[in-house]
Design a protein around this motif. Sequence first.
Motif, PDB file in Angstrom:
ATOM      1  N   PHE A 145       0.806  -1.217   0.000  1.00 56.64           N
ATOM      2  CA  PHE A 145       0.000   0.000   0.000  1.00 56.64           C
ATOM      3  C   PHE A 145       0.841   1.271   0.000  1.00 56.64           C
ATOM      4  O   PHE A 145       0.416   2.288  -0.553  1.00 56.64           O
ATOM      5  CB  PHE A 145      -0.974  -0.015   1.178  1.00 56.64           C
ATOM      6  CG  PHE A 145      -1.863  -1.229   1.169  1.00 56.64           C
ATOM      7  CD1 PHE A 145      -2.717  -1.465   0.107  1.00 56.64           C
ATOM      8  CD2 PHE A 145      -1.820  -2.148   2.200  1.00 56.64           C
ATOM      9  CE1 PHE A 145      -3.527  -2.593   0.070  1.00 56.64           C
ATOM     10  CE2 PHE A 145      -2.620  -3.275   2.179  1.00 56.64           C
ATOM     11  CZ  PHE A 145      -3.476  -3.496   1.114  1.00 56.64           C
ATOM     12  N   ASP A 146       2.020   1.213   0.587  1.00 53.14           N
ATOM     13  CA  ASP A 146       2.872   2.408   0.615  1.00 53.14           C
ATOM     14  C   ASP A 146       3.306   2.804  -0.795  1.00 53.14           C
ATOM     15  O   ASP A 146       3.200   3.974  -1.179  1.00 53.14           O
ATOM     16  CB  ASP A 146       4.102   2.179   1.499  1.00 53.14           C
ATOM     17  CG  ASP A 146       3.739   2.071   2.974  1.00 53.14           C
ATOM     18  OD1 ASP A 146       2.662   2.575   3.367  1.00 53.14           O
ATOM     19  OD2 ASP A 146       4.524   1.470   3.732  1.00 53.14           O
ATOM     20  N   GLU A 201      -6.781   3.506   2.627  1.00 51.57           N
ATOM     21  CA  GLU A 201      -7.118   3.883   4.004  1.00 51.57           C
ATOM     22  C   GLU A 201      -7.868   2.754   4.709  1.00 51.57           C
ATOM     23  O   GLU A 201      -7.581   2.430   5.864  1.00 51.57           O
ATOM     24  CB  GLU A 201      -7.951   5.174   4.008  1.00 51.57           C
ATOM     25  CG  GLU A 201      -8.123   5.787   5.369  1.00 51.57           C
ATOM     26  CD  GLU A 201      -6.806   6.108   6.062  1.00 51.57           C
ATOM     27  OE1 GLU A 201      -6.742   5.931   7.300  1.00 51.57           O
ATOM     28  OE2 GLU A 201      -5.837   6.512   5.396  1.00 51.57           O
ATOM     29  N   LYS A 202      -8.802   2.115   4.016  1.00 53.88           N
ATOM     30  CA  LYS A 202      -9.540   0.983   4.599  1.00 53.88           C
ATOM     31  C   LYS A 202      -8.593  -0.160   4.946  1.00 53.88           C
ATOM     32  O   LYS A 202      -8.699  -0.768   6.012  1.00 53.88           O
ATOM     33  CB  LYS A 202     -10.612   0.483   3.629  1.00 53.88           C
ATOM     34  CG  LYS A 202     -11.841   1.336   3.564  1.00 53.88           C
ATOM     35  CD  LYS A 202     -12.856   0.731   2.597  1.00 53.88           C
ATOM     36  CE  LYS A 202     -14.077   1.609   2.470  1.00 53.88           C
ATOM     37  NZ  LYS A 202     -15.048   1.064   1.502  1.00 53.88           N
ATOM     38  N   GLU A 203      -7.681  -0.462   4.036  1.00 59.53           N
ATOM     39  CA  GLU A 203      -6.732  -1.557   4.271  1.00 59.53           C
ATOM     40  C   GLU A 203      -5.806  -1.246   5.442  1.00 59.53           C
ATOM     41  O   GLU A 203      -5.487  -2.125   6.240  1.00 59.53           O
ATOM     42  CB  GLU A 203      -5.922  -1.852   3.005  1.00 59.53           C
ATOM     43  CG  GLU A 203      -6.731  -2.478   1.890  1.00 59.53           C
ATOM     44  CD  GLU A 203      -7.323  -3.830   2.267  1.00 59.53           C
ATOM     45  OE1 GLU A 203      -6.672  -4.604   2.999  1.00 59.53           O
ATOM     46  OE2 GLU A 203      -8.450  -4.117   1.832  1.00 59.53           O
ATOM     47  N   CYS A 240      -8.667   9.093 -11.607  1.00 62.82           N
ATOM     48  CA  CYS A 240      -8.530   7.634 -11.681  1.00 62.82           C
ATOM     49  C   CYS A 240      -8.049   7.008 -10.375  1.00 62.82           C
ATOM     50  O   CYS A 240      -8.371   5.856 -10.078  1.00 62.82           O
ATOM     51  CB  CYS A 240      -7.612   7.232 -12.837  1.00 62.82           C
ATOM     52  SG  CYS A 240      -5.887   7.740 -12.651  1.00 62.82           S
ATOM     53  N   ALA A 241      -7.314   7.747  -9.579  1.00 66.68           N
ATOM     54  CA  ALA A 241      -6.739   7.176  -8.357  1.00 66.68           C
ATOM     55  C   ALA A 241      -7.588   7.419  -7.112  1.00 66.68           C
ATOM     56  O   ALA A 241      -7.309   6.840  -6.060  1.00 66.68           O
ATOM     57  CB  ALA A 241      -5.339   7.743  -8.141  1.00 66.68           C
ATOM     58  N   ASN A 242      -8.618   8.225  -7.211  1.00 68.66           N
ATOM     59  CA  ASN A 242      -9.384   8.619  -6.021  1.00 68.66           C
ATOM     60  C   ASN A 242      -9.918   7.431  -5.226  1.00 68.66           C
ATOM     61  O   ASN A 242      -9.808   7.402  -4.000  1.00 68.66           O
ATOM     62  CB  ASN A 242     -10.529   9.554  -6.403  1.00 68.66           C
ATOM     63  CG  ASN A 242     -10.025  10.907  -6.867  1.00 68.66           C
ATOM     64  OD1 ASN A 242      -8.841  11.219  -6.750  1.00 68.66           O
ATOM     65  ND2 ASN A 242     -10.919  11.705  -7.407  1.00 68.66           N
ATOM     66  N   ASP A 243     -10.506   6.464  -5.901  1.00 73.67           N
ATOM     67  CA  ASP A 243     -11.058   5.296  -5.199  1.00 73.67           C
ATOM     68  C   ASP A 243      -9.965   4.505  -4.488  1.00 73.67           C
ATOM     69  O   ASP A 243     -10.212   3.900  -3.445  1.00 73.67           O
ATOM     70  CB  ASP A 243     -11.797   4.379  -6.172  1.00 73.67           C
ATOM     71  CG  ASP A 243     -13.085   5.009  -6.685  1.00 73.67           C
ATOM     72  OD1 ASP A 243     -13.588   5.953  -6.043  1.00 73.67           O
ATOM     73  OD2 ASP A 243     -13.583   4.553  -7.734  1.00 73.67           O
ATOM     74  N   GLU A 264      -4.343  -2.118  11.109  1.00 71.13           N
ATOM     75  CA  GLU A 264      -4.210  -1.574  12.463  1.00 71.13           C
ATOM     76  C   GLU A 264      -5.070  -2.368  13.447  1.00 71.13           C
ATOM     77  O   GLU A 264      -4.629  -2.678  14.562  1.00 71.13           O
ATOM     78  CB  GLU A 264      -4.596  -0.088  12.477  1.00 71.13           C
ATOM     79  CG  GLU A 264      -4.429   0.591  13.816  1.00 71.13           C
ATOM     80  CD  GLU A 264      -2.998   0.604  14.320  1.00 71.13           C
ATOM     81  OE1 GLU A 264      -2.817   0.645  15.557  1.00 71.13           O
ATOM     82  OE2 GLU A 264      -2.053   0.564  13.503  1.00 71.13           O
ATOM     83  N   ARG A 265      -6.291  -2.711  13.048  1.00 70.83           N
ATOM     84  CA  ARG A 265      -7.160  -3.528  13.913  1.00 70.83           C
ATOM     85  C   ARG A 265      -6.528  -4.890  14.184  1.00 70.83           C
ATOM     86  O   ARG A 265      -6.563  -5.391  15.308  1.00 70.83           O
ATOM     87  CB  ARG A 265      -8.543  -3.698  13.280  1.00 70.83           C
ATOM     88  CG  ARG A 265      -9.452  -2.499  13.454  1.00 70.83           C
ATOM     89  CD  ARG A 265     -10.900  -2.818  13.108  1.00 70.83           C
ATOM     90  NE  ARG A 265     -11.084  -3.254  11.732  1.00 70.83           N
ATOM     91  CZ  ARG A 265     -11.284  -2.443  10.693  1.00 70.83           C
ATOM     92  NH1 ARG A 265     -11.328  -1.146  10.876  1.00 70.83           N
ATOM     93  NH2 ARG A 265     -11.444  -2.931   9.483  1.00 70.83           N
ATOM     94  N   LYS A 266      -5.939  -5.486  13.160  1.00 66.43           N
ATOM     95  CA  LYS A 266      -5.275  -6.781  13.337  1.00 66.43           C
ATOM     96  C   LYS A 266      -4.133  -6.664  14.336  1.00 66.43           C
ATOM     97  O   LYS A 266      -3.972  -7.524  15.207  1.00 66.43           O
ATOM     98  CB  LYS A 266      -4.730  -7.306  12.002  1.00 66.43           C
ATOM     99  CG  LYS A 266      -5.766  -7.879  11.090  1.00 66.43           C
ATOM    100  CD  LYS A 266      -5.104  -8.386   9.812  1.00 66.43           C
ATOM    101  CE  LYS A 266      -6.106  -8.831   8.787  1.00 66.43           C
ATOM    102  NZ  LYS A 266      -5.456  -9.254   7.535  1.00 66.43           N
ATOM    103  N   ARG A 267      -3.336  -5.608  14.206  1.00 67.84           N
ATOM    104  CA  ARG A 267      -2.217  -5.411  15.138  1.00 67.84           C
ATOM    105  C   ARG A 267      -2.722  -5.235  16.568  1.00 67.84           C
ATOM    106  O   ARG A 267      -2.162  -5.796  17.512  1.00 67.84           O
ATOM    107  CB  ARG A 267      -1.376  -4.205  14.718  1.00 67.84           C
ATOM    108  CG  ARG A 267      -0.364  -4.505  13.638  1.00 67.84           C
ATOM    109  CD  ARG A 267       0.663  -3.389  13.499  1.00 67.84           C
ATOM    110  NE  ARG A 267       0.079  -2.149  13.001  1.00 67.84           N
ATOM    111  CZ  ARG A 267      -0.073  -1.845  11.714  1.00 67.84           C
ATOM    112  NH1 ARG A 267       0.323  -2.695  10.799  1.00 67.84           N
ATOM    113  NH2 ARG A 267      -0.610  -0.711  11.348  1.00 67.84           N
TER     114      ARG A 267
END
Length: 188
Positions: free
Chosen positions: A138-139, A166-168, A157-160, A173-176
């Motif tokens: 993602f980075d 951000e969702k990923e 084209c990149a907005n979505d 973060e929740r997993k951590r």
Amino acid sequence: FVKTGILELKLKFNPMKINELLLKAQNEKESGNEFYKHGNVRSAIKKYHYCLMYLKDIEKPSPLSKLTGELHEELSQKSLKDINNLRCTCYNNLSVCLAKKQQYDKVIEYTTKVLLLDSDNIKALFRRGQAYMNKTDFDNAEKDFKRIKIINEKETCANDYFILIEKERKKEERKRKDIYKKMVSGKT
């Protein structure tokens, strides 16, 4: 005739002019486009590779042409520009084909080649960003999508993908946090 020691060879070699090779390369690209339009990704990939081979031959004539003394004429600035544009198009088209085959490392490789020739190529940045997303990098995906916005702030084209990234990240973060909670509570 070429003399090699006591052996004399008559080489039948007729080097094509740059424009002829460029035309052949363009024809291979067009054939690749037709195959792609009809869903024949494998043949499209083959044609795009042929196009790239013709382009390589224009820039680096075969040793045989040097041996016979029949070298290509010097490349003009226009020819170099045409070659690079065609090369970018072929690599971009290859990246689309390879993405369909889920070969994301190759997509990244080919789009990076485009970006070495044209650092502002939005198609290459977008396709590489998509490939990084599919590899959960993602980075790097975010860097490519941000670069698109820097080049053209109106490009959408990149907005979505910014939303997906951000969702990923929130999911990671929740997993951590869950792992940390389990470690602290002694439940692993």
